[in-house]
Design a protein around this motif. Structure first.
Motif, PDB file in Angstrom:
ATOM      1  N   SER A  17     -16.013 -23.875 -10.985  1.00 58.36           N
ATOM      2  CA  SER A  17     -15.599 -22.807 -11.901  1.00 58.36           C
ATOM      3  C   SER A  17     -14.169 -22.318 -11.713  1.00 58.36           C
ATOM      4  O   SER A  17     -13.554 -21.850 -12.662  1.00 58.36           O
ATOM      5  CB  SER A  17     -16.544 -21.613 -11.765  1.00 58.36           C
ATOM      6  N   GLY A  18     -13.667 -22.350 -10.480  1.00 61.10           N
ATOM      7  CA  GLY A  18     -12.346 -21.796 -10.211  1.00 61.10           C
ATOM      8  C   GLY A  18     -12.352 -20.282 -10.089  1.00 61.10           C
ATOM      9  O   GLY A  18     -11.319 -19.667  -9.852  1.00 61.10           O
ATOM     10  N   ASN A  19     -13.516 -19.663 -10.232  1.00 64.83           N
ATOM     11  CA  ASN A  19     -13.653 -18.211 -10.134  1.00 64.83           C
ATOM     12  C   ASN A  19     -14.276 -17.884  -8.779  1.00 64.83           C
ATOM     13  O   ASN A  19     -15.467 -18.131  -8.551  1.00 64.83           O
ATOM     14  CB  ASN A  19     -14.532 -17.699 -11.279  1.00 64.83           C
ATOM     15  N   ALA A  20     -13.470 -17.312  -7.886  1.00 65.14           N
ATOM     16  CA  ALA A  20     -13.925 -17.068  -6.512  1.00 65.14           C
ATOM     17  C   ALA A  20     -15.051 -16.049  -6.448  1.00 65.14           C
ATOM     18  O   ALA A  20     -16.050 -16.258  -5.749  1.00 65.14           O
ATOM     19  CB  ALA A  20     -12.741 -16.619  -5.650  1.00 65.14           C
ATOM     20  N   THR A  21     -14.919 -14.922  -7.144  1.00 66.93           N
ATOM     21  CA  THR A  21     -15.937 -13.867  -7.087  1.00 66.93           C
ATOM     22  C   THR A  21     -17.268 -14.377  -7.622  1.00 66.93           C
ATOM     23  O   THR A  21     -18.318 -14.196  -6.989  1.00 66.93           O
ATOM     24  CB  THR A  21     -15.480 -12.628  -7.878  1.00 66.93           C
ATOM     25  N   GLN A  22     -17.238 -15.030  -8.777  1.00 64.39           N
ATOM     26  CA  GLN A  22     -18.472 -15.557  -9.365  1.00 64.39           C
ATOM     27  C   GLN A  22     -19.074 -16.637  -8.465  1.00 64.39           C
ATOM     28  O   GLN A  22     -20.299 -16.713  -8.324  1.00 64.39           O
ATOM     29  CB  GLN A  22     -18.200 -16.112 -10.768  1.00 64.39           C
ATOM     30  N   SER A  23     -18.238 -17.417  -7.831  1.00 64.21           N
ATOM     31  CA  SER A  23     -18.719 -18.458  -6.917  1.00 64.21           C
ATOM     32  C   SER A  23     -19.438 -17.838  -5.727  1.00 64.21           C
ATOM     33  O   SER A  23     -20.455 -18.364  -5.264  1.00 64.21           O
ATOM     34  CB  SER A  23     -17.550 -19.322  -6.429  1.00 64.21           C
ATOM     35  N   ALA A  24     -18.909 -16.728  -5.216  1.00 66.26           N
ATOM     36  CA  ALA A  24     -19.556 -16.034  -4.099  1.00 66.26           C
ATOM     37  C   ALA A  24     -20.924 -15.516  -4.518  1.00 66.26           C
ATOM     38  O   ALA A  24     -21.905 -15.639  -3.771  1.00 66.26           O
ATOM     39  CB  ALA A  24     -18.672 -14.889  -3.606  1.00 66.26           C
ATOM     40  N   ILE A  25     -21.019 -14.959  -5.708  1.00 69.23           N
ATOM     41  CA  ILE A  25     -22.308 -14.457  -6.210  1.00 69.23           C
ATOM     42  C   ILE A  25     -23.292 -15.605  -6.366  1.00 69.23           C
ATOM     43  O   ILE A  25     -24.454 -15.504  -5.943  1.00 69.23           O
ATOM     44  CB  ILE A  25     -22.106 -13.696  -7.543  1.00 69.23           C
ATOM     45  N   GLU A  26     -22.835 -16.722  -6.951  1.00 66.57           N
ATOM     46  CA  GLU A  26     -23.699 -17.896  -7.130  1.00 66.57           C
ATOM     47  C   GLU A  26     -24.160 -18.468  -5.795  1.00 66.57           C
ATOM     48  O   GLU A  26     -25.246 -19.021  -5.694  1.00 66.57           O
ATOM     49  CB  GLU A  26     -22.965 -18.985  -7.925  1.00 66.57           C
ATOM     50  N   ALA A  27     -23.319 -18.329  -4.777  1.00 63.26           N
ATOM     51  CA  ALA A  27     -23.667 -18.860  -3.453  1.00 63.26           C
ATOM     52  C   ALA A  27     -24.656 -17.964  -2.715  1.00 63.26           C
ATOM     53  O   ALA A  27     -25.187 -18.359  -1.680  1.00 63.26           O
ATOM     54  CB  ALA A  27     -22.403 -19.026  -2.617  1.00 63.26           C
ATOM     55  N   GLY A  28     -24.885 -16.764  -3.234  1.00 61.43           N
ATOM     56  CA  GLY A  28     -25.876 -15.895  -2.607  1.00 61.43           C
ATOM     57  C   GLY A  28     -25.306 -14.667  -1.907  1.00 61.43           C
ATOM     58  O   GLY A  28     -26.041 -13.923  -1.267  1.00 61.43           O
ATOM     59  N   TYR A  29     -24.013 -14.442  -2.025  1.00 60.38           N
ATOM     60  CA  TYR A  29     -23.424 -13.242  -1.439  1.00 60.38           C
ATOM     61  C   TYR A  29     -23.721 -12.055  -2.358  1.00 60.38           C
ATOM     62  O   TYR A  29     -23.942 -12.215  -3.562  1.00 60.38           O
ATOM     63  CB  TYR A  29     -21.904 -13.408  -1.268  1.00 60.38           C
TER      64      TYR A  29
END
Length: 171
Positions: A17-29
């Motif tokens: 995605s290139g979106n760090a915040t959304q990636s963190a949420i998707e990863a379970g943070y």
């Protein structure tokens, strides 16, 4: 240092995605801390190295290699590659698979031959022509008269040029 499963998921999502915040949420943070953790994760050397390695692999997979290019040209030249052509019929429009036309196949062959210059007869003929022209220019330079002007020499065929070369060597 290895990545934790959460860090790997974060990195993989970030690559997609290139979106760090959304990636963190998707990863379970947690959504509340996702932005801060994402920023921290992008700074961590092991995560950063993993992302760079994956991005380099993706980039190299997108670019056709030399071998792939020659293989594609070869399959076109052989007529193995098919192209879809839209053909109008009296009733409707149909899509038809056909092999490349002769002109396209010849162009593919020319592209292949560019990669193998030792086998290219056209290049060989051009080299032979340039050699002959150089020989003629050299012969013209040798035939300069006393007043400094060159006599015109017309060389017809290789036999006559050879005869003139023999005469100039004996004099």
């Amino acid at each position: 240092m290895k990545l934790t499963p959460k860090q790997k998921r974060f990195a993989d999502e970030y690559i997609k995605s290139g979106n760090a915040t959304q990636s963190a949420i998707e990863a379970g943070y947690s959504k509340r801390t996702a932005a801060v953790i994402a920023t921290e994760n992008l700074i961590k050397p092991n995560i950063k190295a993993y992302i760079e390695k994956c991005m380099a692999e993706i980039a190299s997979n997108r670019v056709m290699s030399y071998t792939e290019a020659v293989e594609l040209l070869t399959s076109i030249a052989r007529g193995e590659e098919k192209e879809t052509v839209v053909v109008a019929t009296p009733v409707s429009v149909e899509k038809v698979e056909k092999e490349a036309d002769l002109k396209t196949r010849i162009n593919a062959l020319k592209e292949i031959l560019k990669r193998y210059p030792n086998n290219d007869k056209l290049v060989e003929q051009q080299i032979r022509k340039l050699s002959a022209e150089a020989d003629i220019a050299e012969a013209n330079a040798r035939e300069v008269t006393d007043n400094g002007t060159a006599n015109e020499i017309r060389v017809i065929g290789f036999e006559r040029r050879a005869e003139e070369d023999e005469r100039s060597e004996t004099s």
